[in-house]
Design a protein around this motif. Structure first.
Motif, PDB file in Angstrom:
ATOM      1  N   LEU A  33       0.833  -1.200   0.000  1.00  0.00           N
ATOM      2  CA  LEU A  33       0.000   0.000   0.000  1.00  0.00           C
ATOM      3  C   LEU A  33       0.867   1.249   0.000  1.00  0.00           C
ATOM      4  CD1 LEU A  33      -2.799  -1.115   2.465  1.00  0.00           C
ATOM      5  CD2 LEU A  33      -3.066  -0.590   0.041  1.00  0.00           C
ATOM      6  N   ALA A  34       1.883   1.257   0.828  1.00  0.00           N
ATOM      7  CA  ALA A  34       2.803   2.388   0.845  1.00  0.00           C
ATOM      8  C   ALA A  34       3.761   2.286  -0.334  1.00  0.00           C
ATOM      9  CB  ALA A  34       3.580   2.401   2.154  1.00  0.00           C
ATOM     10  N   LYS A  35       4.090   3.412  -0.902  1.00  0.00           N
ATOM     11  CA  LYS A  35       5.047   3.407  -2.014  1.00  0.00           C
ATOM     12  C   LYS A  35       6.398   2.899  -1.508  1.00  0.00           C
ATOM     13  CE  LYS A  35       5.021   7.001  -4.697  1.00  0.00           C
ATOM     14  NZ  LYS A  35       5.318   8.358  -5.253  1.00  0.00           N
ATOM     15  N   PRO A  36       6.946   1.866  -2.140  1.00  0.00           N
ATOM     16  CA  PRO A  36       8.212   1.288  -1.662  1.00  0.00           C
ATOM     17  C   PRO A  36       9.369   2.265  -1.771  1.00  0.00           C
ATOM     18  CG  PRO A  36       7.081  -0.205  -3.175  1.00  0.00           C
ATOM     19  CD  PRO A  36       6.389   1.109  -3.275  1.00  0.00           C
ATOM     20  N   ALA A  37      10.334   2.079  -0.901  1.00  0.00           N
ATOM     21  CA  ALA A  37      11.561   2.869  -1.000  1.00  0.00           C
ATOM     22  C   ALA A  37      12.226   2.568  -2.342  1.00  0.00           C
ATOM     23  CB  ALA A  37      12.499   2.510   0.148  1.00  0.00           C
ATOM     24  N   GLY A  38      12.668   3.576  -3.003  1.00  0.00           N
ATOM     25  CA  GLY A  38      13.301   3.389  -4.304  1.00  0.00           C
ATOM     26  C   GLY A  38      12.359   3.588  -5.474  1.00  0.00           C
TER      27      GLY A  38
END
Length: 417
Positions: free
Chosen positions: A68-73
């Motif tokens: 759900l959260a935008k992944p790091a990178g």
């Protein structure tokens, strides 16, 4: 009075709690009411096509696992919403996966194309999927794919046309119960087979294998086999002679679509046989359409305006969240010359495609008078052979490649701003 209220609240909470043992977690329960069935590639009919066994992710999507959260990178997250044109599993790559590959080839780092395509859904479902799930995922762009073959909304089902939402609905955000008891809503839709996809499909045990055996059996047994199947499960009152005549047309061309091959193989489906026969039996004006002029006489203007209302609602909610939205209008397969040639022996069945193409062009004209940001894919596919499958009318691998190139160009423009 107070006691009764408390008892009602406790009872409803208990029901919702029990439903939680059966309903999947969010967002899976907000996306689809019927969990997908992963394909068994050990079946003889699917041997040698490993991509068909690619499992759906935990949300029930034809995609790798997403968060759900935008992944790091990830610096640019695009989310694709649509029906089977987005979800489609018979090609090695779905449209979003192909667009991700285009981005990688172009050297775009941190690009993500999330697949929220679900077969058998329409713009009403797209709206709630976009509003209730996609916008919760911190998107940088939202892409909605409207398919002119089956996505038009009836005139009486425009956005906000009802004073009250339904009690229970496949899209929980669009129902009363789904807003307060989402797990119970999911369970009722699941158990009562209220999903749009299931309402349009007759459950016949083992039908896929039976029809595969017919399509790949001796030439002399194909038409009799189909006639027997249809009389047994669909049309017991239609004579074998009439069924034989329908499926004997075209000098065997129909059966060539199901020839075994590694890529692009098509599969004989009960819904297709059913619709072909139904077109021969119906007496309405739609099956008599042969030209664009014929189709124009059958157009219901309210269908166009109702459809526009849902696309406009998606544009509005995206703008409220300051996220760019692009609506891609996908033409029906009648834009492909080889598809037109294939269906010439069955003009009553093909009439729907003539009708769909005219509605597509009317929708384009209507959207030009709105604030909806849209891209008409009809010019990209018009006159291009090999872009559509002959029987289920989805994109082939060539069609996906063509669409993904156009979609990525649009996304590249958004990323450049």
């Amino acid at each position: 009075m107070v006691y009764g209220t408390v008892l009602a609240v406790v009872t409803l909470a208990g029901i919702e709690g029990l439903a939680g043992f059966y309903a999947p977690p969010w967002p899976a329960r907000a996306l689809r009411s019927i969990p997908p069935i992963n394909v068994d590639t050990t079946m003889k009919s699917l041997a040698g096509k490993p991509w068909l066994g690619r499992p759906f992710n935990s949300w029930g999507m034809n995609d790798r696992e997403r968060s759900l959260a935008k992944p790091a990178g990830v610096t640019f997250r695009s989310i694709f919403v649509g029906d089977s044109m987005v979800e489609f599993t018979l090609n090695p790559q779905s449209l979003p996966a192909a667009v991700e590959q285009r981005a990688d080839e172009a050297g775009a780092k941190g690009f993500e194309a999330v697949n929220l395509g679900i077969s058998g859904t329409n713009p009403r479902s797209y709206f709630f999927r976009l509003r209730d799930v996609a916008l919760e995922m911190s998107p940088d762009a939202l892409l909605v794919f409207f398919f002119s073959g089956n996505d038009f909304m009836p005139a009486n089902e425009a956005y906000n046309s009802n004073l009250l939402p339904p009690l229970v609905d496949e899209s929980p955000g669009g129902s009363i119960l789904g807003r307060v008891m989402p797990r119970t809503n999911w369970l009722l839709v699941n158990r009562l087979r209220l999903s749009e996809f299931l309402r349009g499909n007759r459950p016949i045990p083992g039908e896929f294998d039976k029809l595969f055996a017919i399509a790949h059996g001796p030439d002399s047994e194909r038409v009799p086999g189909v006639a027997r199947h249809l009389r047994t499960y669909y049309y017991p009152d239609v004579s074998e002679q009439q069924l034989t005549e329908i499926f004997s047309r075209g000098g065997g061309r129909f059966w060539q679509a199901f020839d075994a091959r590694l890529h692009g193989e098509e599969f004989l489906a009960g819904w297709l046989l059913n619709l072909m026969v139904l077109a021969e039996l119906r007496q309405d004006e739609q099956v008599k359409i042969r030209t664009a002029e014929d189709a124009e006489k059958q157009i219901v203007p309210g269908d166009i305006s109702a459809t526009v209302s849902w696309l406009q609602a998606m544009e509005d909610v995206a703008r409220e969240h300051h996220v760019p939205l692009r609506v891609f209008l996908v033409p029906a397969a009648s834009v492909a010359p080889d598809f037109v040639q294939f269906w010439k022996p069955w003009p009553r069945y093909y009439s729907w495609y003539v009708y769909s193409d005219v509605r597509h062009q009317l929708l384009v004209s209507a959207l030009r008078n709105t604030a909806v940001s849209f891209i008409d894919l009809r010019p990209d596919f018009l006159g291009v052979p090999g872009a559509y499958r002959m029987t289920d009318a989805h994109w082939t691998e060539q069609g996906v490649a063509l669409a993904s190139s156009r979609v990525y160009r649009e996304l590249a423009g958004i990323m450049a701003h």
